[in-house]
Design a protein around this motif. Structure first.
Motif, PDB file in Angstrom:
ATOM      1  N   ASP A 260       0.659  -1.221  -0.015  1.00 47.09           N
ATOM      2  CA  ASP A 260      -0.486  -0.576  -0.318  1.00 47.09           C
ATOM      3  C   ASP A 260       0.289   1.147  -0.058  1.00 47.09           C
ATOM      4  O   ASP A 260       0.465   2.363   0.398  1.00 47.09           O
ATOM      5  CB  ASP A 260      -1.093   0.095   1.329  1.00 47.09           C
ATOM      6  CG  ASP A 260      -1.697   0.858   0.908  1.00 47.09           C
ATOM      7  OD1 ASP A 260      -2.369   1.194   0.069  1.00 47.09           O
ATOM      8  OD2 ASP A 260      -2.300   1.174   2.109  1.00 47.09           O
ATOM      9  N   TYR A 261       1.999   1.492  -0.984  1.00 47.98           N
ATOM     10  CA  TYR A 261       3.183   1.773  -1.145  1.00 47.98           C
ATOM     11  C   TYR A 261       3.811   2.997   0.237  1.00 47.98           C
ATOM     12  O   TYR A 261       4.042   3.997   0.533  1.00 47.98           O
ATOM     13  CB  TYR A 261       2.213   2.849  -1.960  1.00 47.98           C
ATOM     14  CG  TYR A 261       2.449   2.688  -3.191  1.00 47.98           C
ATOM     15  CD1 TYR A 261       2.986   2.378  -4.328  1.00 47.98           C
ATOM     16  CD2 TYR A 261       0.471   2.426  -3.089  1.00 47.98           C
ATOM     17  CE1 TYR A 261       2.026   2.216  -5.286  1.00 47.98           C
ATOM     18  CE2 TYR A 261       0.533   1.894  -4.553  1.00 47.98           C
ATOM     19  CZ  TYR A 261       0.744   1.829  -5.297  1.00 47.98           C
ATOM     20  OH  TYR A 261       0.621   1.653  -7.322  1.00 47.98           O
ATOM     21  N   ARG A 262       3.562   1.801   1.036  1.00 48.67           N
ATOM     22  CA  ARG A 262       4.319   1.964   2.904  1.00 48.67           C
ATOM     23  C   ARG A 262       5.576   1.276   2.873  1.00 48.67           C
ATOM     24  O   ARG A 262       6.142   0.668   2.393  1.00 48.67           O
ATOM     25  CB  ARG A 262       3.899   1.717   4.008  1.00 48.67           C
ATOM     26  CG  ARG A 262       2.133   2.020   4.195  1.00 48.67           C
ATOM     27  CD  ARG A 262       1.376   1.551   5.233  1.00 48.67           C
ATOM     28  NE  ARG A 262       1.449   0.634   5.559  1.00 48.67           N
ATOM     29  CZ  ARG A 262       0.961  -0.850   4.847  1.00 48.67           C
ATOM     30  NH1 ARG A 262      -0.610  -0.245   4.746  1.00 48.67           N
ATOM     31  NH2 ARG A 262       1.132  -1.755   5.551  1.00 48.67           N
ATOM     32  N   ASN A 263       6.459   2.623   3.131  1.00 48.78           N
ATOM     33  CA  ASN A 263       7.798   2.124   3.601  1.00 48.78           C
ATOM     34  C   ASN A 263       7.890   0.539   4.488  1.00 48.78           C
ATOM     35  O   ASN A 263       7.435  -0.074   5.065  1.00 48.78           O
ATOM     36  CB  ASN A 263       8.805   3.130   4.275  1.00 48.78           C
ATOM     37  CG  ASN A 263       9.277   4.095   3.756  1.00 48.78           C
ATOM     38  OD1 ASN A 263       8.774   4.215   2.453  1.00 48.78           O
ATOM     39  ND2 ASN A 263       9.034   5.486   4.014  1.00 48.78           N
ATOM     40  N   PRO A 264       9.015   0.291   4.107  1.00 48.12           N
ATOM     41  CA  PRO A 264       8.726  -0.854   4.773  1.00 48.12           C
ATOM     42  C   PRO A 264      10.049  -0.984   5.413  1.00 48.12           C
ATOM     43  O   PRO A 264      10.479  -0.007   6.410  1.00 48.12           O
ATOM     44  CB  PRO A 264       9.779  -2.055   3.748  1.00 48.12           C
ATOM     45  CG  PRO A 264      10.384  -1.712   2.326  1.00 48.12           C
ATOM     46  CD  PRO A 264       9.685  -0.325   3.275  1.00 48.12           C
ATOM     47  N   GLU A 265       9.194  -2.297   7.060  1.00 51.58           N
ATOM     48  CA  GLU A 265      10.071  -2.020   7.968  1.00 51.58           C
ATOM     49  C   GLU A 265      11.039  -3.359   8.415  1.00 51.58           C
ATOM     50  O   GLU A 265      10.106  -4.346   8.282  1.00 51.58           O
ATOM     51  CB  GLU A 265       8.672  -2.245   9.226  1.00 51.58           C
ATOM     52  CG  GLU A 265       7.715  -1.072   9.649  1.00 51.58           C
ATOM     53  CD  GLU A 265       6.587  -1.337  10.573  1.00 51.58           C
ATOM     54  OE1 GLU A 265       7.024  -1.761  10.872  1.00 51.58           O
ATOM     55  OE2 GLU A 265       5.889  -0.513  10.150  1.00 51.58           O
TER      56      GLU A 265
END
Length: 157
Positions: A14-19
């Motif tokens: 969902d176009y979030r930075n990976p953790e």
């Protein structure tokens, strides 16, 4: 292969930075659960390309030797061959220290190249002048006191 999978990876995230270091595009594309730094040594076909990229990823930027006040901040007062003058943290195959030695061949002081063991194995820097020390960037720094400069990726500043 990783680059080709980035759009799909980003959509699924969902176009979030990976953790974390084990949930990025590489892990998605290769279907692995380990960091780049543990995966890369197992894949020599990519390792050399990665190290070569790290050495050349400067674009049109000048070397740090062009803009950093080396004489005033680093060399002033350096008199002891045993004193640690510079530690290049995660310094790859030693391109920055080699350039430093080419520009300042008579400088005194200890020069240390720190990187992962598999990277140091590929290094061809002057082993008599530049000490190679295995080091994990995510662990505590083993060299304390006496160092004038600890650097990492200085050309990107």
């Amino acid at each position: 292969p990783t680059l080709a999978k980035v759009p799909e990876f980003l959509r699924r995230q969902d176009y979030r930075n990976p953790e974390g270091a084990t949930t990025g595009p590489l892990q998605f594309a290769e279907k692995i659960d380990e960091s780049l730094w543990t995966w890369l040594p197992k894949h020599p076909e990519y390792l050399d390309s990665c190290n070569t990229f790290m050495e050349g990823d400067r674009g049109a930027r000048p070397s740090w030797l062009e803009w950093f006040p080396v004489d005033e901040r680093l060399l002033c007062g350096a008199q002891n061959d045993a004193e640690t003058l510079m530690v290049d943290v995660a310094g790859g195959r030693g391109h920055d220290l080699a350039a430093f030695m080419a520009r300042y061949p008579h400088v005194r002081g200890r020069l240390v190249l720190e990187d992962l063991p598999h990277v140091l194995e590929e290094s061809t820097v002057d082993a008599e002048r530049i000490e190679k020390q295995p080091f994990d960037l995510f662990k505590p720094q083993p060299i304390h006191g006496g160092s004038r400069t600890l650097m990492h990726d200085l050309d990107n500043y």
